[in-house]
Design an enzyme around this catalytic site. Structure first.
Site, PDB file in Angstrom:
ATOM      1  N   HIS A   1       0.888  -1.177   0.000  1.00 12.69           N
ATOM      2  CA  HIS A   1       0.000   0.000   0.000  1.00 12.69           C
ATOM      3  C   HIS A   1       0.919   1.217   0.000  1.00 12.69           C
ATOM      4  O   HIS A   1       1.515   1.534   1.029  1.00 12.69           O
ATOM      5  CB  HIS A   1      -0.879   0.006   1.243  1.00 12.69           C
ATOM      6  CG  HIS A   1      -1.721  -1.221   1.403  1.00 12.69           C
ATOM      7  ND1 HIS A   1      -3.029  -1.314   0.978  1.00 12.69           N
ATOM      8  CD2 HIS A   1      -1.429  -2.439   1.939  1.00 12.69           C
ATOM      9  CE1 HIS A   1      -3.510  -2.509   1.257  1.00 12.69           C
ATOM     10  NE2 HIS A   1      -2.556  -3.220   1.839  1.00 12.69           N
ATOM     11  N   PHE A   2       1.053   1.878  -1.150  1.00 12.44           N
ATOM     12  CA  PHE A   2       2.050   2.946  -1.270  1.00 12.44           C
ATOM     13  C   PHE A   2       1.436   4.348  -1.198  1.00 12.44           C
ATOM     14  O   PHE A   2       2.120   5.353  -1.368  1.00 12.44           O
ATOM     15  CB  PHE A   2       2.899   2.755  -2.526  1.00 12.44           C
ATOM     16  CG  PHE A   2       3.984   1.700  -2.361  1.00 12.44           C
ATOM     17  CD1 PHE A   2       4.250   1.119  -1.129  1.00 12.44           C
ATOM     18  CD2 PHE A   2       4.749   1.290  -3.451  1.00 12.44           C
ATOM     19  CE1 PHE A   2       5.252   0.151  -0.974  1.00 12.44           C
ATOM     20  CE2 PHE A   2       5.759   0.327  -3.303  1.00 12.44           C
ATOM     21  CZ  PHE A   2       6.005  -0.243  -2.068  1.00 12.44           C
TER      22      PHE A   2
ATOM     23  N   HIS B   1      -2.448 -12.472   2.613  1.00 15.01           N
ATOM     24  CA  HIS B   1      -1.993 -12.550   4.012  1.00 15.01           C
ATOM     25  C   HIS B   1      -2.783 -13.514   4.897  1.00 15.01           C
ATOM     26  O   HIS B   1      -3.506 -13.105   5.809  1.00 15.01           O
ATOM     27  CB  HIS B   1      -1.920 -11.167   4.660  1.00 15.01           C
ATOM     28  CG  HIS B   1      -3.045 -10.207   4.363  1.00 15.01           C
ATOM     29  ND1 HIS B   1      -4.364 -10.582   4.313  1.00 15.01           N
ATOM     30  CD2 HIS B   1      -3.018  -8.878   4.133  1.00 15.01           C
ATOM     31  CE1 HIS B   1      -5.097  -9.524   4.052  1.00 15.01           C
ATOM     32  NE2 HIS B   1      -4.299  -8.483   3.932  1.00 15.01           N
TER      33      HIS B   1
ATOM     34  N   ASP C   1       2.642  -6.773   2.655  1.00 13.71           N
ATOM     35  CA  ASP C   1       1.508  -5.923   3.066  1.00 13.71           C
ATOM     36  C   ASP C   1       2.023  -4.609   3.662  1.00 13.71           C
ATOM     37  O   ASP C   1       1.496  -4.121   4.662  1.00 13.71           O
ATOM     38  CB  ASP C   1       0.579  -6.659   4.045  1.00 13.71           C
ATOM     39  CG  ASP C   1      -0.742  -5.924   4.243  1.00 13.71           C
ATOM     40  OD1 ASP C   1      -1.061  -5.028   3.442  1.00 13.71           O
ATOM     41  OD2 ASP C   1      -1.452  -6.240   5.210  1.00 13.71           O
TER      42      ASP C   1
END
Ligand code: DOR
Length: 441
Positions: free
Chosen positions: A65-66, A233, A304
């Site tokens: 998640h950038f 995940h 993640d």
């Protein structure tokens, strides 16, 4: 002198067949052109003496998640890709919970454009499913797949009920990656545990049963429609046991390093920095996840990477956001486990590169082979040093692994034949490329 060539000398090279060779790798025009015990050419623009270092295929991180666009106070594509380079991550697959959400072709194009200008490593993006964007998720391109938040999301990205999930599984054929948590159960348990401010309660609110319910539902729908499913995940022993009994050939699963090596004990040590979704579990869950990874029930590893600022993490549970950074530490965390005898270096490389390229049909990556893209990482597994906050490159500026004494840190990271990280220095002028996803593979 060839201008775009690189000769890596005297490395311990992990070959595609899992064997080791001490020798040299020659890169020309972004690709690996020769692998041999001793390459004699002098017609190269750059040589690296890799004596004492291990050469692995670059890490492909399939869940990050950038935060760009819209949440750049936590991270952006520049800082995130620098953190990738430092961590040996040469390609990433990024999630759609940005602002705006990545739920249309226009939003996907915008991310690709931003990444082409900012990212020093290779990039791909998920398209997010909503209850109302079936045409978009079927036609968007290029994308690694459809991200479905069955739980732990707000607003349009929450696709929590069987009725809404059914048409997504029924129509189309591209990969569906699920965040499997049962939001209805979580909502009910939030009320039951309301008022508790100890972050350890997070693992009880979003409990093992919540994860199992959603994984079971996704698996059932995938079997009904023979639809390619990836379970993000995995966090519980129960999910591993379910998949060990019942995992069709078109289903894959991943685990994060933190779900393997951290557990609910972490709340007492690092408080809300340990808060993530799905939550950290028990020591028993750690052990069963390891067993599932080792026996092939779990196919590969993702970080993640989900950075939040320290100010946000200081708000006090339950007002704190869930998520922790990971791209800088994942490879050393896993190689430290390998050196300690928990698994082999070959397995780590497969879980963090080869198996990811295969699952997402990314051509020409994930292996040190002639003709493959020169995405490589040279690591040092001889020396140990602790993770320290001052060294963190991610904009969030912290790590759940601070104080952990690790080995296997990258010394050089190479993207398409270009050195993007060298002994602590990041080369920000290099630009990565958009990944291709071969849907026919
Ligand atoms: O803990 C998490 N945080 N899990 C997710 O799946 C999303 C992420 C975020 O974006 O902050």
């Amino acid at each position: 002198m060839n201008v775009s060539s690189l000769l890596i000398r005297h490395a311990r090279i992990l070959l595609a067949d899992g064997k080791w060779l001490t020798g040299d790798v020659l890169v020309r025009d972004e690709r690996i052109v020769e692998i041999a015990a001793n390459i004699t050419t002098t017609d190269v623009s750059r040589e690296i003496d890799a004596t004492g270092l291990i050469l692995l295929p670059g890490i492909i991180d399939p869940q990050v998640h950038f935060r760009e666009p819209g949440l750049e106070h936590k991270e952006d594509l520049t800082t995130a890709s620098h953190a990738c380079a430092k961590g040996g991550v040469t390609s990433f697959l990024e999630m759609p919970n940005t602002n705006p959400l990545t739920i249309t072709q226009a939003a996907l194009d915008d991310k690709l454009d931003r990444a082409s200008q900012k990212s020093i490593v290779n990039y791909g993006f998920f398209i997010g499913a909503t209850p109302a964007n079936l045409p978009d998720i079927r036609s968007a391109t290029p994308t690694c797949g459809i991200k479905v938040f069955m739980g732990s999301a707000h607003g349009d990205l929450l696709v929590g009920t069987a009725a809404v999930l059914e048409p997504i599984f029924a129509q189309g054929d591209r990969l569906i990656a699920v965040h499997a948590e049962d939001q209805a159960r979580i909502n009910q348990r939030k009320q039951e545990f309301a008022g508790i401010t100890d972050p350890a309660i997070h693992s009880q609110i979003q409990d093992n049963q919540a994860a199992l319910n959603a994984t079971q539902l996704a698996l059932d729908l995938s079997k009904k429609y023979q639809r390619r499913l990836h379970i993000l995940h995995l966090s519980t022993a129960e999910e591993v046991e379910l998949l060990r009994q019942d995992k069709p050939a078109w289903v894959t699963a991943e685990v994060t390093p933190q779900h393997l090596v951290l557990n609910t004990d972490a709340y007492a040590k690092i408080g809300t920095l340990a808060q993530m979704n799905p939550p950290l579990r028990s020591h028993h869950d750690n052990q069963v996840l390891w067993a599932g990874l080792l026996d092939g029930t779990i196919d590969f590893i993702a970080t993640d990477h989900a950075p939040h600022t320290l100010a946000e993490k200081a708000k006090g549970y339950p007002n704190t956001p869930s998520g922790m950074p990971g791209v800088e530490t994942a490879l050393p965390v896993m190689l430290t486990q390998a050196v300690a005898g928990k698994c082999s270096i070959e397995q780590v490389s497969n879980w963090m590169s080869t198996a990811v390229a295969k699952a997402y049909n990314i051509p020409n990556k994930g292996s040190i082979s002639i003709g493959y893209d020169a995405d490589l990482v040279l690591v040092d597994v001889e020396n140990y040093h602790p993770v320290e906050r001052k060294d963190i490159v991610s904009k969030c500026g912290w790590s759940p692994f601070e104080g952990w004494n690790l080995t296997g840190y990258p010394v050089y990271t190479i993207v398409n034949g270009n050195i993007v990280y060298e002994k602590g220095a990041i080369r920000s002028t290099i630009k990565g490329k958009a990944l291709r996803f071969d849907r026919s593979a």
